[in-house]
Design an enzyme around this catalytic site. Structure first.
Site, short mmCIF file in Angstrom:
data_model
loop_
_atom_site.label_atom_id
_atom_site.label_comp_id
_atom_site.label_asym_id
_atom_site.label_seq_id
_atom_site.Cartn_x
_atom_site.Cartn_y
_atom_site.Cartn_z
N ARG A 248 0.86 -1.19 0.00
CA ARG A 248 0.00 0.00 0.00
C ARG A 248 0.89 1.24 0.00
NH1 ARG A 248 -2.61 0.67 5.35
NH2 ARG A 248 -1.15 2.38 5.47
N HIS A 252 -3.56 4.52 4.82
CA HIS A 252 -4.78 3.72 4.64
C HIS A 252 -5.85 4.51 3.89
CE1 HIS A 252 -8.07 0.97 5.39
NE2 HIS A 252 -8.76 1.96 5.90
N TYR A 261 3.14 4.47 12.26
CA TYR A 261 3.31 3.02 12.40
C TYR A 261 4.22 2.37 11.35
CZ TYR A 261 -0.56 3.10 9.02
OH TYR A 261 -1.35 3.36 7.93
C1 LIG Z 1 -16.15 -5.72 9.65
C2 LIG Z 1 -15.30 -4.51 9.66
N1 LIG Z 1 -14.36 -4.34 10.62
C3 LIG Z 1 -13.58 -3.25 10.60
C4 LIG Z 1 -13.72 -2.30 9.62
C5 LIG Z 1 -12.82 -1.08 9.61
N2 LIG Z 1 -11.83 -1.25 8.54
C6 LIG Z 1 -12.00 -0.69 7.33
S1 LIG Z 1 -10.75 -1.07 6.28
C7 LIG Z 1 -9.96 -1.99 7.45
C8 LIG Z 1 -8.65 -2.65 7.15
C9 LIG Z 1 -8.78 -3.74 6.16
O1 LIG Z 1 -7.48 -4.21 5.84
P1 LIG Z 1 -7.26 -5.14 4.61
O2 LIG Z 1 -8.33 -6.15 4.53
O3 LIG Z 1 -5.87 -5.63 4.63
O4 LIG Z 1 -7.49 -4.16 3.36
P2 LIG Z 1 -6.61 -2.89 2.92
O5 LIG Z 1 -7.30 -1.68 3.46
O6 LIG Z 1 -5.25 -3.07 3.45
O7 LIG Z 1 -6.65 -2.90 1.44
C10 LIG Z 1 -10.68 -1.98 8.64
C11 LIG Z 1 -10.24 -2.67 9.87
C12 LIG Z 1 -14.72 -2.50 8.64
N3 LIG Z 1 -14.92 -1.64 7.64
N4 LIG Z 1 -15.47 -3.62 8.67
#
Ligand SMILES: Cc1ncc(C[n+]2csc(CCOP(=O)(O)OP(=O)(O)O)c2C)c(N)n1
Ligand SMILES: [Mg+2]
Length: 330
Positions: A248, A252, A261
């Site tokens: 990434r 975020h 971090y």
């Molecule tokens: C069920 C749920 N838990 C927490 C969140 C908050 N949240 C949004 S994106 C994210 C991180 C997801 O990480 P990853 O699956 O690795 O995808 P990336 O953003 O790195 O592409 C979180 C914890 C959410 N949207 N839905």
């Protein structure tokens, strides 16, 4: 990269150039969105940067006239390849009425466009996975020749929805391609703290499907893996799990500060493997693109991004009374 690898995969020079242009368009729209966000003009950005090669390589391996895409919020490359336009993405960024994704009511990244078979998703991560499995089941029951393609992050592969969906698809041999875009972080949580197994693809064996891990910065490697998965699905042999490993390149989202971090050196190192640079170099090595062609493509894409920005900025907002449209029966 070896010379002319695309030819061995059955891809023409024109097709790989189109892949590159789609990746670059996604990158340039994303970069513009950050500028607009920092200028206070759009509320939120969640980036595709670093994942364009995986997204576009995969989309080009599908039948974009028949197959269903259930993307997650970073998949600008997927939705552009499936037919969404720069203007439509910008309308969503500005939350305008004409945004095809939700009429400006959802946050950006909640892609959905019926005519291009891009299935709308929800904000809880991974909820699109059981939907993809359900659509594949319906297709199978109705004897339709379709594959469903669903993506999610590696953090999201810990959610129950992934495991339940994968198990059902494995048991019923459904034509689903599960593609995990492993970008090494789930917001601030690094991959080492997310999984006890080595690879996300290691999980496939538990659901009776093949699992492969490929270089997510290499659109041709992703194309090859997804093409094989699509062929398998169409032959009635069931689902496949494809894990694409990249990084990434942005925080975020526009509301995150990643300096708290991860080290800037780590991000700088990842940028040396940026697919926009490495795939551009591949096209040049193979005589498909030269400096003049690269400039022509860049200029054309910037014109598109400028036009999309101006159009969306000047477009009207939705009427307040439309806020509940489609929420309850009309
Ligand atoms: C069920 C749920 N838990 C927490 C969140 C908050 N949240 C949004 S994106 C994210 C991180 C997801 O990480 P990853 O699956 O690795 O995808 P990336 O953003 O790195 O592409 C979180 C914890 C959410 N949207 N839905
Ligand atoms: Mg992630």
């Amino acid at each position: 990269m070896d010379k002319n690898r695309h030819k061995a995969l059955g891809l023409s020079d024109e097709q790989v150039l189109e892949m590159y242009e789609t990746m670059l368009l996604a990158r340039r729209i994303d970069e513009r969105m950050w500028l607009l966000n920092r200028a206070g003009k759009i509320p939120f950005v969640i980036s595709c940067q670093g994942q364009e090669a995986a997204q576009v390589g995969a989309a080009f391996a599908l039948d974009r006239e028949k197959d269903y895409a259930l993307p997650y919020y970073r998949d600008m490359g997927v939705v552009l390849a499936f037919g969404m336009t720069a203007r439509e993405l910008m309308l969503s960024g500005f939350a305008k009425a004409e945004d095809p994704n939700s009429g400006g009511r959802q946050m950006p990244g909640h892609f959905g466009q019926k005519k291009n078979r891009i299935v709308t998703g929800s904000s809880p991560v991974t909820t699109q996975v059981p939907h993809a499995v359900g659509i594949a089941l319906a297709g199978k029951m109705e004897g339709k020749d379709l594959v469903t393609f669903v993506t999610f992050g590696e953090g999201s592969s810990n959610q129950g929805d992934f495991h339940e969906g994968a198990n059902f698809a494995g048991v019923h041999k459904l034509p689903v391609i599960f593609m995990c875009e492993n970008n090494k972080y789930a917001i601030s949580v690094p991959i080492e703290k997310q999984l006890a197994c080595e690879k996300v693809s290691d999980r496939a064996i538990g659901y009776g499907m093949p699992g492969v891990t490929v270089d997510g910065n290499d659109p041709l490697a992703v194309y090859e893996a997804v093409k094989e998965a699509a062929d398998r699905g169409r032959r009635g042999e069931g689902p496949t799990l494809v894990e694409t490993v990249s990084y990434r390149l942005t925080p975020h989202s526009s509301d995150d500060d990643d300096r708290s971090y991860r080290a800037p050196e780590e991000v700088a190192e990842a940028k040396t493997k940026d697919s926009i640079i490495t795939f551009g170099a591949y096209l040049k090595e193979n005589g498909i693109m030269d400096d003049a062609k690269e400039k022509e493509i860049n200029d054309r894409i910037m014109d598109l991004v400028n036009e999309a920005t101006d159009y969306a900025e000047n477009a009207p907002y939705a009427n307040p009374e439309d806020a509940l449209k489609y929420v309850y029966a009309e």
